[in-house]
Design a protein around this motif. Structure first.
Motif, PDB file in Angstrom:
ATOM      1  N   ARG A 115      37.648  46.297  47.344  1.00 24.23           N
ATOM      2  CA  ARG A 115      36.315  45.749  47.048  1.00 24.23           C
ATOM      3  C   ARG A 115      36.194  45.369  45.573  1.00 24.23           C
ATOM      4  O   ARG A 115      35.238  45.728  44.886  1.00 24.23           O
ATOM      5  N   SER A 116      37.179  44.625  45.130  1.00 27.73           N
ATOM      6  CA  SER A 116      37.291  44.301  43.711  1.00 27.73           C
ATOM      7  C   SER A 116      36.691  42.944  43.386  1.00 27.73           C
ATOM      8  O   SER A 116      36.757  42.005  44.182  1.00 27.73           O
ATOM      9  N   ASP A 117      36.133  42.863  42.189  1.00 25.32           N
ATOM     10  CA  ASP A 117      35.626  41.587  41.678  1.00 25.32           C
ATOM     11  C   ASP A 117      36.740  40.779  41.028  1.00 25.32           C
ATOM     12  O   ASP A 117      36.616  39.572  40.871  1.00 25.32           O
ATOM     13  N   VAL A 118      37.809  41.447  40.643  1.00 24.10           N
ATOM     14  CA  VAL A 118      38.963  40.767  40.053  1.00 24.10           C
ATOM     15  C   VAL A 118      40.219  41.557  40.393  1.00 24.10           C
ATOM     16  O   VAL A 118      40.204  42.785  40.416  1.00 24.10           O
ATOM     17  N   VAL A 119      41.293  40.829  40.669  1.00 28.17           N
ATOM     18  CA  VAL A 119      42.618  41.423  40.874  1.00 28.17           C
ATOM     19  C   VAL A 119      43.555  40.800  39.852  1.00 28.17           C
ATOM     20  O   VAL A 119      43.609  39.578  39.705  1.00 28.17           O
ATOM     21  N   VAL A 120      44.297  41.661  39.157  1.00 30.92           N
ATOM     22  CA  VAL A 120      45.231  41.223  38.120  1.00 30.92           C
ATOM     23  C   VAL A 120      46.652  41.537  38.588  1.00 30.92           C
ATOM     24  O   VAL A 120      46.892  42.572  39.214  1.00 30.92           O
ATOM     25  N   CYS A 121      47.593  40.641  38.290  1.00 37.05           N
ATOM     26  CA  CYS A 121      48.993  40.915  38.588  1.00 37.05           C
ATOM     27  C   CYS A 121      49.848  40.623  37.364  1.00 37.05           C
ATOM     28  O   CYS A 121      49.397  39.991  36.406  1.00 37.05           O
ATOM     29  N   CYS A 138      48.283  44.749  32.901  1.00 35.97           N
ATOM     30  CA  CYS A 138      47.059  45.539  33.075  1.00 35.97           C
ATOM     31  C   CYS A 138      47.356  47.013  32.822  1.00 35.97           C
ATOM     32  O   CYS A 138      48.057  47.647  33.601  1.00 35.97           O
ATOM     33  N   GLN A 139      46.780  47.542  31.754  1.00 36.24           N
ATOM     34  CA  GLN A 139      46.967  48.955  31.429  1.00 36.24           C
ATOM     35  C   GLN A 139      45.830  49.838  31.930  1.00 36.24           C
ATOM     36  O   GLN A 139      45.948  51.066  31.923  1.00 36.24           O
ATOM     37  N   SER A 140      44.730  49.216  32.329  1.00 31.48           N
ATOM     38  CA  SER A 140      43.589  49.980  32.832  1.00 31.48           C
ATOM     39  C   SER A 140      42.814  49.135  33.819  1.00 31.48           C
ATOM     40  O   SER A 140      42.618  47.938  33.607  1.00 31.48           O
ATOM     41  N   VAL A 141      42.378  49.757  34.924  1.00 34.34           N
ATOM     42  CA  VAL A 141      41.555  49.037  35.898  1.00 34.34           C
ATOM     43  C   VAL A 141      40.075  49.333  35.693  1.00 34.34           C
ATOM     44  O   VAL A 141      39.256  49.048  36.559  1.00 34.34           O
ATOM     45  N   ARG A 192      31.503  40.428  33.932  1.00 31.80           N
ATOM     46  CA  ARG A 192      30.734  40.300  35.178  1.00 31.80           C
ATOM     47  C   ARG A 192      31.320  41.162  36.288  1.00 31.80           C
ATOM     48  O   ARG A 192      30.806  41.153  37.410  1.00 31.80           O
ATOM     49  N   CYS A 193      32.410  41.867  36.011  1.00 33.88           N
ATOM     50  CA  CYS A 193      33.131  42.595  37.056  1.00 33.88           C
ATOM     51  C   CYS A 193      32.840  44.094  36.973  1.00 33.88           C
ATOM     52  O   CYS A 193      32.951  44.695  35.911  1.00 33.88           O
ATOM     53  N   ARG A 194      32.527  44.682  38.110  1.00 34.93           N
ATOM     54  CA  ARG A 194      32.301  46.118  38.182  1.00 34.93           C
ATOM     55  C   ARG A 194      33.540  46.859  38.673  1.00 34.93           C
ATOM     56  O   ARG A 194      33.784  47.993  38.307  1.00 34.93           O
ATOM     57  N   HIS A 195      34.334  46.177  39.510  1.00 37.52           N
ATOM     58  CA  HIS A 195      35.508  46.821  40.101  1.00 37.52           C
ATOM     59  C   HIS A 195      36.733  45.937  39.897  1.00 37.52           C
ATOM     60  O   HIS A 195      36.693  44.740  40.175  1.00 37.52           O
TER      61      HIS A 195
END
Length: 201
Positions: A115-121, A138-141, A192-195
């Protein structure tokens, strides 16, 4: 409505656009749309793109090729793409990049799963023949920590490895006359992202 919209600026990339387009059209995610925005490219990039598309007839109704009225720069091109994208999630792909065929499917389903607002790879820096560097992106989510890491250049602010929910783009400011539009946009979007979610691939 497609699951993912891919925004691709096109300018002066006739050496690279074929490889980029093939990697996009061969994605394992089927419910996807591609917006190629021609920023008045002076070369044969668009003709090459159209020739490649002929080899992927099942993708034709998912592709929009738009020509800007004048050369406007990458930020303006991305703004046009955003205003016309219809996907639930948005990702950018520079036309001299190419992506693993499972990339967008994995990122999309990761977004749903967490349920993520953004996914990083992660991503690879390459000359096309050999790997120059693999970037751990990405060192922290936690969005605030990730934002701090971007500002301190611990994590990259590239847009090409970040799948954002479309709602994150609401009323962001698109910079003009800047080579740093990825940074300016990523910073706004992350706020703008919470998750967040991360795929270490």
């Amino acid at each position: 409505m497609p699951k993912v919209s891919v925004l691709v600026p096109v300018y002066g990339v006739e050496k690279y656009i074929e490889r980029c387009a093939r990697s996009l059209f061969e994605q394992t995610l089927d419910d996807i749309e591609y917006l190629f925005i021609d920023d008045c490219t002076p070369d044969n990039s668009i003709e090459i793109l159209k020739n490649v598309l002929e080899e992927y007839p099942h993708r034709k109704n998912q592709v929009i090729i738009h020509r800007m009225e004048k050369n406007s720069g990458q930020a303006a091109v991305r703004k046009w793409g955003m205003l016309n994208a219809t996907g639930d999630y948005i990702i950018h792909c520079d036309s001299d990049d190419w992506v693993d065929v499972t990339m967008y499917e994995k990122m999309y389903y990761k977004a749903l799963e967490e349920r993520s607002d953004v996914v990083v790879c992660d991503y690879m820096v390459t000359d096309g023949e050999s790997t120059q560097n693999i970037v751990k992106a990405c060192q922290s989510v936690k969005p605030f920590e990730f934002l701090e890491n971007m500002l301190l250049q611990r994590d990259p602010w590239s847009l090409c490895n970040k799948l954002f929910k479309k709602t994150a783009y609401y009323k962001i400011v698109y910079p003009d006359n800047s080579m740093g539009e990825d940074m300016a946009m990523s910073i706004q979007l992350i706020t703008r992202c919470r998750h967040m979610a991360y795929i270490p691939e």
